[in-house]
Design a protein around this motif. Structure first.
Motif, short mmCIF file in Angstrom:
data_model
loop_
_atom_site.label_atom_id
_atom_site.label_comp_id
_atom_site.label_asym_id
_atom_site.label_seq_id
_atom_site.Cartn_x
_atom_site.Cartn_y
_atom_site.Cartn_z
N MET A 46 -44.97 -11.55 -31.88
CA MET A 46 -44.09 -11.18 -30.76
C MET A 46 -42.68 -11.71 -30.99
O MET A 46 -41.70 -11.01 -30.69
CB MET A 46 -44.64 -11.70 -29.44
N ILE A 47 -42.56 -12.92 -31.50
CA ILE A 47 -41.23 -13.47 -31.79
C ILE A 47 -40.54 -12.64 -32.86
O ILE A 47 -39.35 -12.32 -32.75
CB ILE A 47 -41.33 -14.95 -32.19
N VAL A 48 -41.28 -12.25 -33.90
CA VAL A 48 -40.72 -11.41 -34.96
C VAL A 48 -40.28 -10.07 -34.39
O VAL A 48 -39.19 -9.56 -34.70
CB VAL A 48 -41.74 -11.22 -36.11
N GLU A 49 -41.11 -9.46 -33.53
CA GLU A 49 -40.76 -8.18 -32.92
C GLU A 49 -39.51 -8.30 -32.04
O GLU A 49 -38.66 -7.40 -32.04
CB GLU A 49 -41.94 -7.67 -32.09
N ILE A 50 -39.40 -9.40 -31.32
CA ILE A 50 -38.23 -9.60 -30.44
C ILE A 50 -36.96 -9.76 -31.27
O ILE A 50 -35.94 -9.11 -31.02
CB ILE A 50 -38.45 -10.81 -29.51
N VAL A 51 -37.01 -10.61 -32.30
CA VAL A 51 -35.82 -10.88 -33.11
C VAL A 51 -35.40 -9.64 -33.91
O VAL A 51 -34.23 -9.24 -33.90
CB VAL A 51 -36.06 -12.08 -34.05
N LEU A 52 -36.36 -9.00 -34.59
CA LEU A 52 -36.01 -7.83 -35.40
C LEU A 52 -35.64 -6.63 -34.52
O LEU A 52 -34.77 -5.84 -34.88
CB LEU A 52 -37.15 -7.48 -36.35
N GLY A 53 -36.31 -6.48 -33.38
CA GLY A 53 -35.95 -5.40 -32.45
C GLY A 53 -34.53 -5.58 -31.93
O GLY A 53 -33.79 -4.60 -31.78
N LEU A 54 -34.14 -6.82 -31.66
CA LEU A 54 -32.77 -7.10 -31.25
C LEU A 54 -31.78 -6.70 -32.35
O LEU A 54 -30.74 -6.11 -32.07
CB LEU A 54 -32.62 -8.58 -30.90
N LEU A 55 -32.14 -6.99 -33.59
CA LEU A 55 -31.27 -6.59 -34.71
C LEU A 55 -31.13 -5.08 -34.80
O LEU A 55 -30.03 -4.58 -35.07
CB LEU A 55 -31.81 -7.15 -36.03
N VAL A 56 -32.23 -4.36 -34.58
CA VAL A 56 -32.18 -2.90 -34.67
C VAL A 56 -31.19 -2.34 -33.66
O VAL A 56 -30.27 -1.60 -34.01
CB VAL A 56 -33.58 -2.27 -34.47
N TRP A 57 -31.36 -2.71 -32.40
CA TRP A 57 -30.48 -2.09 -31.41
C TRP A 57 -29.08 -2.66 -31.46
O TRP A 57 -28.12 -1.97 -31.12
CB TRP A 57 -31.09 -2.05 -30.02
N ALA A 58 -28.90 -3.89 -31.92
CA ALA A 58 -27.54 -4.43 -32.06
C ALA A 58 -26.79 -3.72 -33.19
O ALA A 58 -25.59 -3.43 -33.06
CB ALA A 58 -27.59 -5.92 -32.31
N LEU A 59 -27.47 -3.43 -34.28
CA LEU A 59 -26.82 -2.73 -35.39
C LEU A 59 -26.48 -1.29 -35.01
O LEU A 59 -25.42 -0.78 -35.40
CB LEU A 59 -27.71 -2.76 -36.63
N ILE A 60 -27.35 -0.63 -34.28
CA ILE A 60 -27.06 0.74 -33.84
C ILE A 60 -25.92 0.73 -32.83
O ILE A 60 -24.99 1.55 -32.89
CB ILE A 60 -28.31 1.40 -33.22
N ALA A 61 -25.96 -0.21 -31.88
CA ALA A 61 -24.93 -0.27 -30.85
C ALA A 61 -23.57 -0.63 -31.44
O ALA A 61 -22.54 -0.23 -30.91
CB ALA A 61 -25.31 -1.29 -29.78
N GLY A 62 -23.56 -1.37 -32.53
CA GLY A 62 -22.30 -1.77 -33.16
C GLY A 62 -21.69 -0.69 -34.03
O GLY A 62 -20.58 -0.85 -34.54
N SER A 63 -22.36 0.42 -34.20
CA SER A 63 -21.86 1.52 -35.03
C SER A 63 -20.95 2.42 -34.21
O SER A 63 -21.14 2.61 -33.01
CB SER A 63 -23.04 2.32 -35.58
N THR A 64 -19.96 2.99 -34.88
CA THR A 64 -19.05 3.93 -34.19
C THR A 64 -19.48 5.38 -34.38
O THR A 64 -18.86 6.28 -33.80
CB THR A 64 -17.61 3.76 -34.71
N ILE A 65 -20.51 5.62 -35.16
CA ILE A 65 -21.00 6.97 -35.38
C ILE A 65 -21.86 7.39 -34.18
O ILE A 65 -22.81 6.69 -33.82
CB ILE A 65 -21.81 7.07 -36.68
N LEU A 66 -21.49 8.48 -33.54
CA LEU A 66 -22.25 8.98 -32.40
C LEU A 66 -23.13 10.13 -32.86
O LEU A 66 -22.66 11.11 -33.42
CB LEU A 66 -21.30 9.44 -31.30
N ASN A 67 -24.41 9.99 -32.59
CA ASN A 67 -25.38 11.00 -32.98
C ASN A 67 -26.54 10.90 -31.97
O ASN A 67 -26.94 9.81 -31.59
CB ASN A 67 -25.87 10.71 -34.41
#
Length: 184
Positions: A46-67
């Protein structure tokens, strides 16, 4: 009267209650915190899922490409991140011991299987939508696809362990005593 202290027995024959016998943490008022949950395989996953899931959406949210495809990835990653965080808090605070009418192994198995399927779709969508040119934003999206794959694997492992907990495989009196787990 001189014989009275010698005749008093300090042994008790009452059985410990279930709520106290399997508790492995500390309590503050009515809240019990199961600190050893963090050391169990489901807790680590669960800790791994929380940390890596946070990375996934933070990396997508930090992108300027809209799709629109990345909107699906954001929906899956943020939704599952919030639910997983809530479930982690539920298990960390020993809520399953207090609310025993909920079939927690079944709930966790169903959640983890659904999360695995959703992250498979999010990973494929993310990986297929990364542009092939060498723009700096593409690194964020490619990294998000990589971490989505890792989260998918973590949810798949959680599904397996949830299934074994549901089926009761690998649990007997000796392993329950050694690991400190009580059957649900």
């Amino acid at each position: 009267m001189d014989e009275f202290p010698a005749k008093v027995s300090t042994e008790t024959s009452s059985q410990p209650t279930q709520s106290n016998s399997g508790f492995r943490g500390f309590s503050v008022g009515p809240v019990k915190m199961d600190v050893l949950f963090i050391r169990t395989i489901p807790g680590i996953l669960m800790i791994v899922e929380i940390v890596l899931g946070l990375l996934v959406w933070a990396l997508i949210a930090g992108s300027t490409i809209l799709n629109h495809a990345f909107g699906w990835v954001m929906f899956v990653s943020v939704t599952l991140w919030v639910i997983t965080t809530c479930l982690f808090v539920v298990y960390f605070l020993s809520v399953p011991e207090k609310i025993q009418f909920v079939p927690w192994p079944i709930v966790m198995m169903i959640f983890n299987v659904i999360a695995t399927v959703l992250y498979i779709t999010a990973f494929i969508t993310n990986a297929a939508s990364v542009p092939t040119n060498r723009a700096p934003d593409n690194n964020n999206l490619a990294a998000a696809a990589f971490f989505a794959c890792l989260v998918m694997i973590a949810y798949c492992a959680s599904s397996f362990f949830s299934f074994t907990a549901f089926r009761g495989q690998g649990s007997n009196a000796a392993t329950n005593q050694a690991t400190g787990h009580l059957p649900a």
